[in-house]
Design a protein around this motif. Structure first.
Motif, mmCIF file in Angstrom:
data_model
loop_
_atom_site.group_PDB
_atom_site.id
_atom_site.type_symbol
_atom_site.label_atom_id
_atom_site.label_comp_id
_atom_site.label_asym_id
_atom_site.label_seq_id
_atom_site.Cartn_x
_atom_site.Cartn_y
_atom_site.Cartn_z
ATOM 1 N N GLU A 39 0.847 -1.189 0.000
ATOM 2 C CA GLU A 39 0.000 0.000 0.000
ATOM 3 C C GLU A 39 0.883 1.239 0.000
ATOM 4 O OE1 GLU A 39 -3.651 1.941 2.582
ATOM 5 O OE2 GLU A 39 -2.705 0.089 3.245
ATOM 6 N N GLY A 40 0.579 2.122 -0.962
ATOM 7 C CA GLY A 40 1.329 3.354 -1.084
ATOM 8 C C GLY A 40 2.531 3.264 -1.981
ATOM 9 N N PHE A 43 0.625 4.805 -5.998
ATOM 10 C CA PHE A 43 0.134 6.183 -5.960
ATOM 11 C C PHE A 43 -0.692 6.364 -4.714
ATOM 12 C CE2 PHE A 43 -3.056 3.614 -7.926
ATOM 13 C CZ PHE A 43 -4.248 4.064 -7.436
ATOM 14 N N ASN A 44 -0.953 7.716 -4.398
ATOM 15 C CA ASN A 44 -1.803 8.100 -3.286
ATOM 16 C C ASN A 44 -3.154 8.485 -3.870
ATOM 17 O OD1 ASN A 44 -2.960 8.926 -0.903
ATOM 18 N ND2 ASN A 44 -1.456 10.540 -0.440
ATOM 19 N N PHE A 45 -4.172 7.782 -3.424
ATOM 20 C CA PHE A 45 -5.489 7.963 -4.021
ATOM 21 C C PHE A 45 -6.001 9.372 -3.815
ATOM 22 C CE2 PHE A 45 -10.120 7.846 -3.710
ATOM 23 C CZ PHE A 45 -10.443 7.372 -4.969
ATOM 24 N N ASP A 46 -5.873 9.922 -2.643
ATOM 25 C CA ASP A 46 -6.426 11.248 -2.372
ATOM 26 C C ASP A 46 -5.725 12.313 -3.205
ATOM 27 O OD1 ASP A 46 -8.180 10.161 -0.568
ATOM 28 O OD2 ASP A 46 -6.802 10.404 1.145
ATOM 29 N N ILE A 47 -4.426 12.095 -3.377
ATOM 30 C CA ILE A 47 -3.693 13.091 -4.159
ATOM 31 C C ILE A 47 -3.926 12.867 -5.654
ATOM 32 C CG2 ILE A 47 -1.393 13.968 -4.704
ATOM 33 C CD1 ILE A 47 -0.576 13.193 -1.815
ATOM 34 N N GLU A 48 -3.865 11.610 -6.062
ATOM 35 C CA GLU A 48 -3.968 11.298 -7.494
ATOM 36 C C GLU A 48 -5.393 11.446 -8.027
ATOM 37 O OE1 GLU A 48 -1.520 10.753 -9.458
ATOM 38 O OE2 GLU A 48 0.056 10.650 -7.937
#
Length: 264
Positions: A39-40, A43-48
């Motif tokens: 995990e991580g 990519f970062n879901f919130d950022i991406e």
């Protein structure tokens, strides 16, 4: 000699169905490997997800605005189409009115033309009938008398007395007349032949008398030539000549009188 015969029976072998082909499995090549993503790591879901969400919201808003603009445009197009339909319908109604008016005018024109043609035809027929009537009257004016005249000439109209006279009395009268005329002709021909015979006999007699007188004259001439020297002989010959000439003069006159008497 008899040919030898024999019966032979043959049985074919029973054919078996072809077995189904086995599933093709290709041969495995290379090596199988595996990996682990924590995990991580990627990519970062919130950022991406933020730019993706902004893009999606923007695209959705833009699409909504486009759809609203399209709907408004469709509404305007429909309004224009409605106005166009109304204008077209009004023009069609006006065109139909003009066509109906043109049709009525054309129908009226055709009707008037037919009436004029019918009137002209009736006038022409009337003129032809009048001409035919005048020609018939002029032709029949002399036809009836000529027909009666021809019938009368051909014997259809006749007087019984006249017909009896022409058919019975006139042939009998003509026969009797021809018989009488033939008798007269025969009598006249007999009389002519008798007169001709008498005249021929008289002519023969006159010719004989004339020949005798010629002989006498010839003998007297000879006597006068032989007695030229004697005076007495000459005087006697002159007296004989005178007496002979007197007899000759009397004889033709007597013959003429006899001829006239016989002819009458």
């Amino acid at each position: 000699d008899r040919i030898e015969e024999a019966d032979v029976y043959v049985q074919t072998e029973r054919l078996l169905d072809r077995p189904s082909s086995p599933l093709y499995i290709p041969q495995v090549t290379g090596r199988d490997t595996a990996t682990q993503i924590e995990e991580g790591d990627l990519f970062n879901f919130d950022i991406e997800v933020k730019p993706i969400a902004e893009v999606l919201v923007g695209k959705t808003s833009e699409q909504a605005l486009v759809e609203i603009a399209e709907e408004e445009e469709i509404t305007r197009i429909r309004e224009q189409h409605r106005k166009y339909e109304e204008l077209r319908n009004s023009e069609l109604i006006e065109l139909q009115r003009f066509e109906e008016q043109e049709r009525r005018l054309r129908t009226e024109k055709e009707r008037r033309t037919k009436q004029a043609e019918e009137a002209h035809r009736q006038e022409q027929e009337l003129a032809e009938k009048m001409a035919a009537r005048a020609f018939t009257r002029a032709y029949l004016q002399d036809l009836v008398p000529s027909v009666f005249h021809n019938l009368r000439e051909n014997g259809f109209f006749y007087d019984p007395v006249e017909h009896e006279t022409e058919s019975t009395f006139m042939p009998w009268l003509m026969d009797r007349t021809m018989t009488h005329v033939n008798k007269l002709v025969i009598g006249r021909s007999l009389l002519d032949s008798t007169i001709r015979d008498v005249v021929n006999q008289r002519i023969d007699q006159y010719q004989r008398i004339d020949e005798s007188h010629r002989q006498v004259n010839h003998s007297s001439k000879r006597r006068s030539t032989t007695r030229e020297n004697s005076v007495h002989g000459s005087e006697k010959s002159q007296q004989q000549r005178k007496s002979t000439s007197g007899e000759l003069r009397e004889t033709p006159e007597d013959n003429r009188d006899e001829t006239n008497t016989d002819t009458s």
